[in-house]
Design a protein around this motif. Sequence first.
Motif, short mmCIF file in Angstrom:
data_model
loop_
_atom_site.label_atom_id
_atom_site.label_comp_id
_atom_site.label_asym_id
_atom_site.label_seq_id
_atom_site.Cartn_x
_atom_site.Cartn_y
_atom_site.Cartn_z
N GLY A 67 0.79 -1.22 0.00
CA GLY A 67 0.00 0.00 0.00
C GLY A 67 0.83 1.27 0.00
N LEU A 68 0.18 2.38 0.31
CA LEU A 68 0.80 3.69 0.23
C LEU A 68 2.08 3.77 1.06
N GLY A 69 3.15 4.27 0.42
CA GLY A 69 4.41 4.46 1.11
C GLY A 69 5.30 3.24 1.13
N LYS A 70 4.79 2.10 0.67
CA LYS A 70 5.59 0.87 0.70
C LYS A 70 5.90 0.34 -0.71
N ASN A 71 5.25 0.92 -1.71
CA ASN A 71 5.51 0.50 -3.09
C ASN A 71 6.91 0.94 -3.51
N PHE A 72 7.57 0.11 -4.31
CA PHE A 72 8.98 0.37 -4.65
C PHE A 72 9.14 1.42 -5.75
N MET A 73 8.06 1.77 -6.44
CA MET A 73 8.13 2.81 -7.45
C MET A 73 6.77 3.48 -7.56
N ASN A 74 6.73 4.59 -8.25
CA ASN A 74 5.48 5.31 -8.44
C ASN A 74 4.50 4.44 -9.22
N PRO A 75 3.30 4.19 -8.70
CA PRO A 75 2.35 3.30 -9.37
C PRO A 75 1.97 3.76 -10.78
N ALA A 76 1.78 5.07 -10.96
CA ALA A 76 1.39 5.58 -12.28
C ALA A 76 2.48 5.34 -13.31
N LEU A 77 3.74 5.56 -12.91
CA LEU A 77 4.84 5.34 -13.84
C LEU A 77 5.08 3.86 -14.09
N GLY A 78 4.84 3.03 -13.06
CA GLY A 78 4.92 1.59 -13.25
C GLY A 78 3.90 1.12 -14.27
N ALA A 79 2.69 1.67 -14.18
CA ALA A 79 1.64 1.32 -15.14
C ALA A 79 1.98 1.81 -16.53
N ARG A 80 2.57 2.99 -16.63
CA ARG A 80 2.95 3.52 -17.94
C ARG A 80 3.99 2.61 -18.61
N ALA A 81 4.96 2.15 -17.83
CA ALA A 81 5.97 1.24 -18.38
C ALA A 81 5.31 -0.06 -18.84
N PHE A 82 4.37 -0.56 -18.05
CA PHE A 82 3.65 -1.78 -18.41
C PHE A 82 2.85 -1.59 -19.69
N LEU A 83 2.21 -0.44 -19.83
CA LEU A 83 1.37 -0.18 -21.01
C LEU A 83 2.18 -0.06 -22.30
N PHE A 84 3.49 0.16 -22.18
CA PHE A 84 4.32 0.19 -23.38
C PHE A 84 4.52 -1.21 -23.97
N SER A 85 3.89 -2.21 -23.35
CA SER A 85 3.80 -3.51 -24.02
C SER A 85 3.02 -3.36 -25.31
N TRP A 86 2.18 -2.33 -25.37
CA TRP A 86 1.45 -1.96 -26.59
C TRP A 86 2.08 -0.67 -27.11
N ALA A 87 3.29 -0.81 -27.65
CA ALA A 87 4.09 0.36 -28.03
C ALA A 87 3.41 1.20 -29.11
N GLY A 88 2.74 0.55 -30.04
CA GLY A 88 2.07 1.30 -31.10
C GLY A 88 0.98 2.20 -30.55
N THR A 89 0.24 1.70 -29.59
CA THR A 89 -0.83 2.48 -28.98
C THR A 89 -0.27 3.62 -28.14
N MET A 90 0.76 3.33 -27.35
CA MET A 90 1.34 4.34 -26.46
C MET A 90 2.23 5.33 -27.20
N GLY A 91 2.58 5.03 -28.44
CA GLY A 91 3.46 5.92 -29.19
C GLY A 91 2.75 6.67 -30.29
N THR A 92 1.42 6.69 -30.29
CA THR A 92 0.65 7.43 -31.29
C THR A 92 0.28 8.80 -30.72
#
Length: 233
Positions: free
Chosen positions: A114-139
């Motif tokens: 939970g809050l304060g214990k995650n090893f990285m920013n959740p939003a940026l972690g999700a952004r990195a994960f979403l680049f699995s769809w590079a075409g979508t994230m790079g349009t």
Amino acid sequence: MADLRTSVPPQLAQATSTTSIMLDVIVALIPALGMSVYLFGPRVLVLTLISVGACVLSEYLYRRLTHQSNTLRDCSACVTGLLLAMCLPAASPYWVPLLGGVFAIVVVKQFYGGLGKNFMNPALGARAFLFSWAGTMGTWVASGSHMTVGASTEAAIDGITAATPLSFLHQGLMPDGTTLLNCFMGQTGGSLGEVSALMLIIGGIYLCWRKVITLHIPLAFILTVFIITLLFP
């Protein structure tokens, strides 16, 4: 003997609550969000609402299913949803903030305590994960291309795609017709929350005024980037 009071991050030694800090962050992001709506159209609001809704619902359901206390009142899930939305292109399909919100909260945040214990920013972690769809994230959609709420981004985008300035700057060039003033104001392609440096600076000034942050870290970061770029252009 005086009482020793401790707290988990992000609260170090402030009298304010975590909820107050998160609300200040939301207020600080409003100028950048407003500018992105102005530049890219009402679709931005829908992407943001889906992202925030996915984060809030994911946090509620996860903690409910794992028999933990309800933490929605600290507003951190709302901040994560807003930050995630601002990391997305205006052309993102609606499933992108939905999937990203679930990943940010469940995998990056809650799996680590939970809050304060995650090893990285959740939003940026999700952004990195979403680049699995590079075409979508790079349009990227050109600034000023107002996208409608019901635009079909999977087939044909009802806006003009354009490269971001960074894709040119690493070659020492600028996109045709683009100036540094355009980049400062937000008249370029890019993620929803990154295009207007002016709006981000306004948000940063607000956070400094509210004493949520100090200038040490942002100025150190900017100075470091400036020096490295100067030495290794």
